[in-house]
Enzyme design. Structure first.
Site, PDB file in Angstrom:
ATOM      1  N   PHE A 123       0.870  -1.180   0.000  1.00 15.57           N
ATOM      2  CA  PHE A 123       0.000   0.000   0.000  1.00 15.57           C
ATOM      3  C   PHE A 123       0.902   1.223   0.000  1.00 15.57           C
ATOM      4  O   PHE A 123       1.815   1.305   0.825  1.00 15.57           O
ATOM      5  CB  PHE A 123      -0.835  -0.074   1.271  1.00 15.57           C
ATOM      6  N   ALA A 130       4.005  14.500   1.623  1.00 11.22           N
ATOM      7  CA  ALA A 130       2.793  14.061   2.323  1.00 11.22           C
ATOM      8  C   ALA A 130       3.094  12.831   3.161  1.00 11.22           C
ATOM      9  O   ALA A 130       3.186  11.719   2.639  1.00 11.22           O
ATOM     10  CB  ALA A 130       1.685  13.748   1.322  1.00 11.22           C
ATOM     11  N   HIS A 338      21.319  -7.064  29.152  1.00 12.00           N
ATOM     12  CA  HIS A 338      22.433  -7.819  28.564  1.00 12.00           C
ATOM     13  C   HIS A 338      23.772  -7.104  28.688  1.00 12.00           C
ATOM     14  O   HIS A 338      24.801  -7.669  28.296  1.00 12.00           O
ATOM     15  CB  HIS A 338      22.174  -8.097  27.080  1.00 12.00           C
ATOM     16  N   GLY A 339      23.759  -5.866  29.182  1.00  7.90           N
ATOM     17  CA  GLY A 339      25.015  -5.123  29.284  1.00  7.90           C
ATOM     18  C   GLY A 339      25.689  -5.015  27.921  1.00  7.90           C
ATOM     19  O   GLY A 339      25.024  -4.913  26.895  1.00  7.90           O
ATOM     20  N   GLY A 340      27.013  -5.071  27.939  1.00  5.01           N
ATOM     21  CA  GLY A 340      27.780  -4.904  26.699  1.00  5.01           C
ATOM     22  C   GLY A 340      27.490  -5.970  25.659  1.00  5.01           C
ATOM     23  O   GLY A 340      27.531  -5.706  24.453  1.00  5.01           O
ATOM     24  N   GLU A 363       2.530   3.521   9.279  1.00  2.00           N
ATOM     25  CA  GLU A 363       1.063   3.458   9.387  1.00  2.00           C
ATOM     26  C   GLU A 363       0.551   4.479  10.405  1.00  2.00           C
ATOM     27  O   GLU A 363      -0.431   4.258  11.107  1.00  2.00           O
ATOM     28  CB  GLU A 363       0.601   2.023   9.666  1.00  2.00           C
TER      29      GLU A 363
HETATM   30  C1  LIG Z   1      10.410   1.700   7.004  1.00  2.00           C
HETATM   31  C2  LIG Z   1       9.221   2.472   6.587  1.00  2.00           C
HETATM   32  C3  LIG Z   1       8.257   1.870   5.814  1.00  2.00           C
HETATM   33  C4  LIG Z   1       7.154   2.567   5.397  1.00  2.00           C
HETATM   34  N1  LIG Z   1       6.214   1.960   4.597  1.00  2.00           N
HETATM   35  C5  LIG Z   1       5.181   2.682   4.073  1.00  2.00           C
HETATM   36  C6  LIG Z   1       4.283   2.121   3.143  1.00  2.00           C
HETATM   37  O1  LIG Z   1       4.367   0.934   2.801  1.00  2.00           O
HETATM   38  N2  LIG Z   1       3.315   2.890   2.617  1.00  2.00           N
HETATM   39  C7  LIG Z   1       3.179   4.194   2.958  1.00  2.00           C
HETATM   40  O2  LIG Z   1       2.286   4.836   2.452  1.00  2.00           O
HETATM   41  N3  LIG Z   1       4.024   4.761   3.857  1.00  2.00           N
HETATM   42  C8  LIG Z   1       5.026   4.051   4.413  1.00  2.00           C
HETATM   43  N4  LIG Z   1       5.898   4.634   5.310  1.00  2.00           N
HETATM   44  C9  LIG Z   1       5.735   6.032   5.603  1.00  2.00           C
HETATM   45  C10 LIG Z   1       5.241   6.318   7.014  1.00  2.00           C
HETATM   46  O3  LIG Z   1       3.883   5.977   7.133  1.00  2.00           O
HETATM   47  C11 LIG Z   1       5.512   7.793   7.287  1.00  2.00           C
HETATM   48  O4  LIG Z   1       6.911   7.913   7.421  1.00  2.00           O
HETATM   49  C12 LIG Z   1       4.804   8.321   8.497  1.00  2.00           C
HETATM   50  O5  LIG Z   1       3.416   8.351   8.285  1.00  2.00           O
HETATM   51  C13 LIG Z   1       5.315   9.695   8.912  1.00  2.00           C
HETATM   52  O6  LIG Z   1       5.401  10.558   7.837  1.00  2.00           O
HETATM   53  P1  LIG Z   1       6.748  11.407   7.597  1.00  2.00           P
HETATM   54  O7  LIG Z   1       7.848  10.429   7.583  1.00  2.00           O
HETATM   55  O8  LIG Z   1       6.544  12.222   6.389  1.00  2.00           O
HETATM   56  O9  LIG Z   1       6.893  12.310   8.849  1.00  2.00           O
HETATM   57  P2  LIG Z   1       6.192  13.739   9.124  1.00  2.00           P
HETATM   58  O10 LIG Z   1       4.732  13.648   8.819  1.00  2.00           O
HETATM   59  O11 LIG Z   1       6.968  14.793   8.457  1.00  2.00           O
HETATM   60  O12 LIG Z   1       6.374  13.843  10.670  1.00  2.00           O
HETATM   61  C14 LIG Z   1       7.564  14.309  11.317  1.00  2.00           C
HETATM   62  C15 LIG Z   1       7.275  14.427  12.799  1.00  2.00           C
HETATM   63  O13 LIG Z   1       6.253  15.386  13.023  1.00  2.00           O
HETATM   64  C16 LIG Z   1       5.206  14.839  13.761  1.00  2.00           C
HETATM   65  N5  LIG Z   1       3.927  15.398  13.349  1.00  2.00           N
HETATM   66  C17 LIG Z   1       3.470  15.580  12.081  1.00  2.00           C
HETATM   67  N6  LIG Z   1       2.243  16.095  12.116  1.00  2.00           N
HETATM   68  C18 LIG Z   1       1.915  16.242  13.403  1.00  2.00           C
HETATM   69  C19 LIG Z   1       0.762  16.735  14.084  1.00  2.00           C
HETATM   70  N7  LIG Z   1      -0.317  17.158  13.415  1.00  2.00           N
HETATM   71  N8  LIG Z   1       0.755  16.753  15.429  1.00  2.00           N
HETATM   72  C20 LIG Z   1       1.838  16.291  16.117  1.00  2.00           C
HETATM   73  N9  LIG Z   1       2.947  15.832  15.541  1.00  2.00           N
HETATM   74  C21 LIG Z   1       2.975  15.802  14.190  1.00  2.00           C
HETATM   75  C22 LIG Z   1       5.274  13.354  13.448  1.00  2.00           C
HETATM   76  O14 LIG Z   1       4.626  12.583  14.442  1.00  2.00           O
HETATM   77  C23 LIG Z   1       6.760  13.136  13.396  1.00  2.00           C
HETATM   78  O15 LIG Z   1       7.257  12.977  14.697  1.00  2.00           O
HETATM   79  C24 LIG Z   1       6.994   3.914   5.776  1.00  2.00           C
HETATM   80  C25 LIG Z   1       7.971   4.514   6.578  1.00  2.00           C
HETATM   81  C26 LIG Z   1       9.074   3.809   6.980  1.00  2.00           C
HETATM   82  C27 LIG Z   1      10.086   4.489   7.822  1.00  2.00           C
END
Ligand SMILES: Cc1cc2nc3c(=O)[nH]c(=O)nc-3n(C[C@H](O)[C@H](O)[C@H](O)COP(=O)(O)OP(=O)(O)OC[C@H]3O[C@@H](n4cnc5c(N)ncnc54)[C@H](O)[C@@H]3O)c2cc1C
Lengths: 382, 271
Positions: A123, A130, A338-340, A363
């Site tokens: 997905f 975004a 587990h320490g080191g 997610e």
């Molecule tokens: C290994 C991995 C796999 C992934 N797989 C998928 C996938 O298969 N499909 C997919 O669609 N996405 C995937 N993602 C994306 C993931 O869902 C997003 O990284 C996540 O939703 C956060 O978005 P961002 O990284 O743009 O962070 P940002 O939205 O930029 O957030 C940065 C920080 O700001 C905080 N923040 C943002 N808005 C607010 C708010 N309104 N109030 C408080 N705090 C806020 C966030 O909590 C975060 O701490 C994946 C990410 C990783 C790391």
């Protein structure tokens, strides 16, 4: 109220545990080290129906309930979190929306191959601009006769390098001027579909995360999932389901860390005693055990509600928020116990510590989970 | 169509077994019950035969009501049918009473080609039932087999007997006792589990038997357990070998021969 698992669910646990310990345990450290997805393991997973856990039997699935689903993901992740990720994303945010909103033709076309593991899905919503704000996507599908012409890019796509078909979130523009957000089933073989390089990650290294580029990809209209303008709703409801799987994954990692901590603390002698004799250590175990139990109950409750009621948005956000948080803490404390030695790659606890972090991010981040829970509360769902 | 019956038993999970030090008996409270490990190999053997020759595999157990979960697991593994032989009067049966009940059950079934058992159970380890049952049913018993061919009503099998490998033939029906080294039991699939819990389990009780009078587990079992003891713990010995590698190897071989180990392989070289 019944706190006992059903016999069927117990058999799911013991069987998947045995499978994971025998088949996944040897490959887990290797796919982590090499950051390689294992197709051989994927074939083994096919034999136990792990690619179609809840799909109906007529498509080749195992047609199980959601608690059995959670147990399966938990047990796989207890041994190999990367594999847990591949499997849960494929099932819960890939195959599930196709089953839930797909037309019969779409189901017949895609689900048998997905249930058997011949093809892998996922997905993809997140884009460079975004993330947490899922409404900010910029990918655009423009109507052109019988097709939509798709342009744009996606990032952080779980299963990106191995998926044959993906549920893709995009804006659409119809010839009659109608606009909105939609979910398209985009296939790897379509012209203009380009897979970006694999991300080099802290954890979950056995699962290939990539970016994706769509250059004038012609997606036939029969690949629109559900009603054309329902994309956002489909995404949100899909994530409600997906989060139970991510929470189960966190739970499995926490359980593994906890079990290792208990064993190690009983065997490690310092000051002429097993370190488990020191409250500074044993209280950590007590906290882990309590937190894991509480998280497990939240996960199974969300799964139960999914099977028995319409609404579980709040409960699924709660279980993901809580399970990922206590799991992060459990891996941290297990490493400390587990320490080191815990810091070394010879033991698996450092892998748990790295793998677990992302359960607080993907997610929906923990902050977004709290936002969803608060929204639900303030709308009267107290 | 080959009619295969696999006999299985539910036993306490020996992984976490605790012994009551005072009475010397197994503490059964809080211990999970599992299928006896040998019986998984018997099941796998039966399922392989079915895959090769067609037919039907039935798992059969005599046991208390909770043994149902063991039969569900057999169904999940892929057997076609399950029979639960269960009655309060079967409780406390020793191996002879168990055999008599099983004989009655198979006399009623009549139509059987192969009965497969494991070697022994992990809870009492007598290994007597396969021998007794083949006598009671007056059918051949083939033990320690690891492969088998069926042609019409003749089975031809390889068996390992001590250091010999034998080819043996017998006429159906036969009882096969399989060891645990000759196959690797398959993993249970999720669809198998789902179907297992939708299947019917056939129940057989005391009233179903043709001549029930000789059956009473508690009163008519001739075996008496007079005492259970924990064997004395063997102290581990250690010895450091000195000298060059070849001297150490020679010394090691002498030590091993002193323990009446007959054949020693080093790499491909047979000493
Ligand atoms: C290994 C991995 C796999 C992934 N797989 C998928 C996938 O298969 N499909 C997919 O669609 N996405 C995937 N993602 C994306 C993931 O869902 C997003 O990284 C996540 O939703 C956060 O978005 P961002 O990284 O743009 O962070 P940002 O939205 O930029 O957030 C940065 C920080 O700001 C905080 N923040 C943002 N808005 C607010 C708010 N309104 N109030 C408080 N705090 C806020 C966030 O909590 C975060 O701490 C994946 C990410 C990783 C790391």
């Amino acid at each position: 109220m019944n706190f006992e698992l059903k016999d069927k669910q117990k058999l799911v646990r013991s069987s998947v545990r045995k499978f994971s310990e025998e088949v996944l345990a040897p490959v887990a450290p290797i796919i982590d080290r090499d950051a390689e997805f294992s197709w051989d393991t994927a074939k083994e997973l096919s034999k136990i129906n792990a690619w179609g856990i809840q799909l109906p039997e007529k498509y080749g699935g195992a047609d199980l309930d959601s608690i059995s689903y959670s147990i399966t993901i938990e047990e796989i992740s207890r041994i190999c979190a990367s594999t847990g990720l591949t499997v849960t994303v494929h099932n819960s945010v890939g195959a599930y929306p196709i089953y839930k909103w797909g037309s019969e033709e779409q189901k017949e076309k895609f689900l048998p191959d997905l249930a058997s593991g011949n093809k892998i899905t996922g997905f993809t919503w997140t884009e460079p601009n975004a993330g947490s704000d899922a409404s900010g996507i910029e990918c655009l599908a423009v109507e052109d006769g019988d097709d939509f012409v798709l342009n744009g890019s996606k990032i952080f796509v779980t299963n990106g390098a191995i998926a044959s078909v993906l549920v893709v979130g995009t804006r659409f523009k119809k010839e009659n001027g109608e606009e909105g957000m939609t979910a398209l089933l985009v296939e790897k073989d379509m012209e203009g579909y380009e897979i970006g390089t694999k991300e080099d990650k802290l954890g979950m290294r056995g699962n290939p995360t990539t970016s994706l580029y769509f250059n004038n990809v012609r997606v036939p209209k029969e690949n629109v999932l559900g009603k054309i303008s329902d994309g956002f709703k489909i995404a949100m409801q899909t994530l409600d389901v997906g989060r139970i799987g991510i929470a189960a994954q966190a739970l499995g990692i926490a359980q593994a860390a906890y079990e290792h901590a208990v064993e190690y603390s009983k065997g490690r002698i310092q000051f002429r005693k097993p370190i488990s004799n020191f409250q500074g250590v044993s209280f950590k175990l007590a906290e882990m055990a309590t937190n894991i139990d509480a998280a497990r109950l939240l996960v199974y409750r969300a799964a139960y509600l999914k099977d028995n009621r319409e609404r579980f948005t709040k409960e699924s956000a709660m279980c993901k928020y809580y399970a990922s948080k206590i799991a992060r803490k459990a891996t941290q404390e297990a490493l400390q116990v587990h320490g080191g030695y815990g810091y070394m790659k010879d033991l698996p606890v450092e892998r748990y510590y790295r793998d677990v972090k992302v359960t607080e991010i993907y997610e929906g981040t923990s902050e977004i989970m709290k936002l969803i829970i608060a929204q639900q509360i303030l709308r009267g769902n107290i | 169509m080959v009619k295969i019956f696999v006999l299985i038993k539910q036993v306490p999970d020996t992984h976490n077994l605790q012994i009551n030090r005072a009475s010397g008996t197994i503490i059964r409270e809080g211990i999970e019950n599992v299928i006896n490990q040998d019986d998984f190999h018997a099941l796998e053997f039966g399922l392989n035969l079915k895959e090769k020759y067609g037919g039907e595999v039935t798992a059969l157990t005599m046991g208390p009501p909770q043994a149902e979960s063991a039969l569900r697991e057999c169904l999940a593994m892929g057997v076609d049918k399950a029979i639960h032989v269960c009655d309060p009067i079967f409780a406390y049966s020793d191996t002879l009473q168990t055999t008599l009940v099983l004989k009655e059950v198979f006399d009623k079934i009549k139509d059987y080609d192969l009965i497969i058992t494991g070697t022994k159970t992990s809870d009492s380890s007598t290994g007597q039932v396969p021998y007794q049952l083949s006598e009671a049913l007056d059918i051949p018993l083939l033990t320690d087999i690891f492969s088998l061919d069926i042609k019409k009503n003749i089975v031809a099998c390889h068996r390992n007997f001590g250091h010999e490998s034998q080819n043996v033939e017998a006429e159906l029906p036969v009882l096969l006792r399989v060891g645990r080294h000759y196959n690797e039991p398959r993993h249970i699939s999720l669809l198998g589990i789902k179907n297992a819990f939708e299947a019917e389990i056939e129940m057989t009780d005391h009233a179903c038997l043709n001549s029930p009078d000789c059956i009473d587990g508690n009163m008519k079992s001739p075996t008496r357990v007079t005492k259970t003891e924990k064997p004395e713990e063997m102290k581990r010995k250690k010895e450091f070998l000195k000298g060059s590698t070849s001297e150490k190897v020679q010394k090691l071989i002498e030590i091993m021969q002193g323990h009446s180990i007959e054949k020693i392989w080093i790499g491909k070289q047979h000493l």
